[in-house]
Design an enzyme around this catalytic site. Structure first.
Site, mmCIF file in Angstrom:
data_model
loop_
_atom_site.group_PDB
_atom_site.id
_atom_site.type_symbol
_atom_site.label_atom_id
_atom_site.label_comp_id
_atom_site.label_asym_id
_atom_site.label_seq_id
_atom_site.Cartn_x
_atom_site.Cartn_y
_atom_site.Cartn_z
ATOM 1 N N GLU A 122 -7.956 -0.132 2.287
ATOM 2 C CA GLU A 122 -8.148 1.020 1.418
ATOM 3 C C GLU A 122 -8.350 0.675 -0.046
ATOM 4 O O GLU A 122 -7.987 -0.403 -0.506
ATOM 5 C CB GLU A 122 -6.943 1.971 1.567
ATOM 6 C CG GLU A 122 -6.889 2.520 2.974
ATOM 7 C CD GLU A 122 -5.854 3.624 3.152
ATOM 8 O OE1 GLU A 122 -5.959 4.343 4.142
ATOM 9 O OE2 GLU A 122 -4.965 3.753 2.307
ATOM 10 N N CYS A 135 -8.030 0.665 -7.893
ATOM 11 C CA CYS A 135 -6.967 -0.121 -7.273
ATOM 12 C C CYS A 135 -7.549 -0.735 -6.001
ATOM 13 O O CYS A 135 -7.913 -0.010 -5.081
ATOM 14 C CB CYS A 135 -5.795 0.811 -6.976
ATOM 15 S SG CYS A 135 -4.453 0.024 -6.097
ATOM 16 N N CYS A 142 -0.203 -6.874 4.953
ATOM 17 C CA CYS A 142 0.477 -7.831 4.088
ATOM 18 C C CYS A 142 1.525 -8.530 4.925
ATOM 19 O O CYS A 142 2.189 -7.910 5.749
ATOM 20 C CB CYS A 142 1.144 -7.109 2.913
ATOM 21 S SG CYS A 142 1.933 -8.232 1.734
ATOM 22 N N CYS A 146 7.852 -5.954 2.078
ATOM 23 C CA CYS A 146 8.849 -5.379 1.179
ATOM 24 C C CYS A 146 9.307 -4.082 1.833
ATOM 25 O O CYS A 146 8.510 -3.374 2.437
ATOM 26 C CB CYS A 146 8.243 -5.106 -0.195
ATOM 27 S SG CYS A 146 7.657 -6.617 -0.934
ATOM 28 N N CYS A 149 7.691 -0.615 1.135
ATOM 29 C CA CYS A 149 6.224 -0.571 1.084
ATOM 30 C C CYS A 149 5.635 -0.392 2.471
ATOM 31 O O CYS A 149 5.951 -1.130 3.396
ATOM 32 C CB CYS A 149 5.673 -1.849 0.458
ATOM 33 S SG CYS A 149 3.879 -1.973 0.545
ATOM 34 N N CYS A 388 -0.737 3.882 -5.188
ATOM 35 C CA CYS A 388 -0.862 2.447 -4.974
ATOM 36 C C CYS A 388 0.335 1.975 -4.172
ATOM 37 O O CYS A 388 1.455 2.406 -4.407
ATOM 38 C CB CYS A 388 -0.911 1.707 -6.301
ATOM 39 S SG CYS A 388 -2.558 1.630 -6.978
#
Ligand code: SAH
Ligand code: SF4
Length: 415
Positions: A122, A135, A142, A146, A149, A388
């Site tokens: 995205e 962004c 990922c 985290c 997130c 974001c």
């Protein structure tokens, strides 16, 4: 369709296999987007041009691709018409495919994009009165997970190529209608620049705060950002580009030296206990090490401060004491810093809540009173889920139990 051979992640704390990054096109043609000028010249030479012609054509083509944004060789009017089919048979001018485009009531725009081999990622555009920030993503998913997130809950991870990274900026310029218009018959045709000025642009700033950890895809991110800064192409200033890292300490100095853009660091907590939980990478590279790397970051100064991102999580990291400790750390390491307070954007199954407004205001005040700027980021595009770090395809919703299991697996992998 996908030819994904597994390879190991470049991040050495990360034992998860990553699908290989480049899947050749089935038609054998080469996508020119993302290739440096020198490489384009080599490809032209390999395809039969003599060295001098290859170099000249590469220069012209590069300019058309990045300065003018053309997507069809036929539009390259200073290249002989007879060469257009020669180029089109061997090369393509790619863009990530748009799967979905959304616009928020506040003007924020979000795109769900797809790579040629079928992976979704995205990109978000956030217009403000004095700037427009794009962004962009550096990876599909990922590996770091985290806890607050949503991207970290994605299992599929693949590095984006330089072409896919720079391609996001190209696509945004397409969508915003921001390529220079008018004739261009020669590379140095001054007339061509008329009616086009950098000042009037909507897209002024780039932040690498989408999906992925950019410093775990260092080479591709570096090559893509250099391409964005190339004066013959997109010509974005390094002062208008920000790379955000969760704290991959060993790569930070190289990022400063080889890329030189602004640095943002996702700090989010001031004690080992809390940061270990929120940003598990902290177990590998602790707060002290991270702040030392920040103080050594090439190019950081009072004019170019490092941004510390701090996501506000109710009852976890948002006390006055946390704020005072944050100030103490910044002062102890003599960091030219500002703090960006980010209201936590909840997602289904998230283990946190956002701090209350009053708490956020108070936290910000404590830092401001110590002489450090600490604005609260206004959430944007919430109606389209565009914040974001919130970037994730809604098709991939997981249950809370699945999330917990995934989290536990990744914790184990981190050791
Ligand atoms: N991997 C890099 C860059 C991408 S994440 C990094 O971690 O810095 C970019 C930012 O999005 C991070 O600062 C993160 O704090 C923020 N973010 C992620 N999830 C969020 C959420 N649910 N609400 C608010 N901010 C979030
Ligand atoms: Fe990855 Fe950044 Fe999300 Fe952490 S905050 S999981 S590093 S994208």
């Amino acid at each position: 369709m996908t030819a994904t051979h597994l390879m190991h992640s470049p991040g050495h704390i990360d034992p998860l296999p990553l699908p290989r990054q480049i899947t050749p096109r089935e038609d054998g043609r080469v996508d020119l987007i993302g290739l440096p000028r020198q490489r384009i010249a080599e490809l032209f030479a390999e395809a039969g041009l003599d060295a001098k012609a290859a170099k000249l054509r590469a220069k012209q083509v590069f300019h058309w691709l990045y300065h003018r944004g053309v997507t069809d060789f036929k539009a390259m009017t200073d290249i002989a018409k007879t060469m257009h089919p020669w180029l089109a048979e061997r090369f393509v001018i790619g863009r990530p495919e748009i799967v979905e485009a959304q616009q928020s009531t506040d003007g924020t725009r979000k795109w769900l994009l797809r790579t040629a081999d079928g992976h979704d990622f995205e990109m978000v555009f956030i217009p403000d009165a004095d700037r427009g920030t794009l962004c962009i993503s550096s990876q599909v998913g990922c590996t770091l997970n985290c806890r607050f997130c949503r991207t970290g809950t994605m299992q599929l991870v693949r590095n984006l190529t330089p072409g896919e990274i720079v391609g996001q900026v190209m696509l945004a310029r397409d969508a915003l209608g921001e390529w220079p218009k008018g004739r261009m018959d020669g590379l140095d045709d001054a007339e061509d620049e008329g009616g086009y000025s950098a000042d009037g642009r909507l897209l002024t700033n780039i932040v690498m705060m989408g999906m992925g950890e950019p410093l775990y895809n260092f080479d591709n991110v570096r090559d893509a950002l250099r391409m964005m800064m190339d004066g013959d192409g997109l010509a974005l200033s390094k002062r208008r580009i920000t790379l955000s890292t969760s704290g991959v300490v060993p790569m930070m100095a190289r990022a400063g030296e080889e890329i030189g853009v602004n640095l943002a660091v996702s700090l989010h907590a001031v004690s080992k206990k809390v940061r270990d939980e929120i940003v598990p990478l902290n177990r590998k590279y602790g707060i002290e090490e991270l702040l030392e790397a920040c103080s050594a970051y090439p190019g950081a100064s009072n004019a170019r401060r490092i941004t510390f991102e701090y996501v506000m999580l109710k009852g976890r990291n948002d006390s006055d004491e946390d704020a005072r400790e944050l100030v103490r750390l910044i002062k102890r390491y003599k960091l030219p810093a500002k703090v960006n307070l980010i209201p936590f954007n909840p997602w289904p199954g998230a283990p946190y809540e956002c701090s209350d407004e009053d708490r956020v205001r108070r936290f910000s005040k404590v830092i401001f009173e110590a002489g450090i700027s600490a604005p609260v980021r206004t959430p944007r595009g919430r109606d389209i889920d565009a914040a974001c770090g919130q970037l994730k395809t809604s098709a991939e919703k997981k249950s809370r139990a699945e999330l917990e299991r995934l989290w536990a697996e990744k914790q184990q992998a981190l050791g």
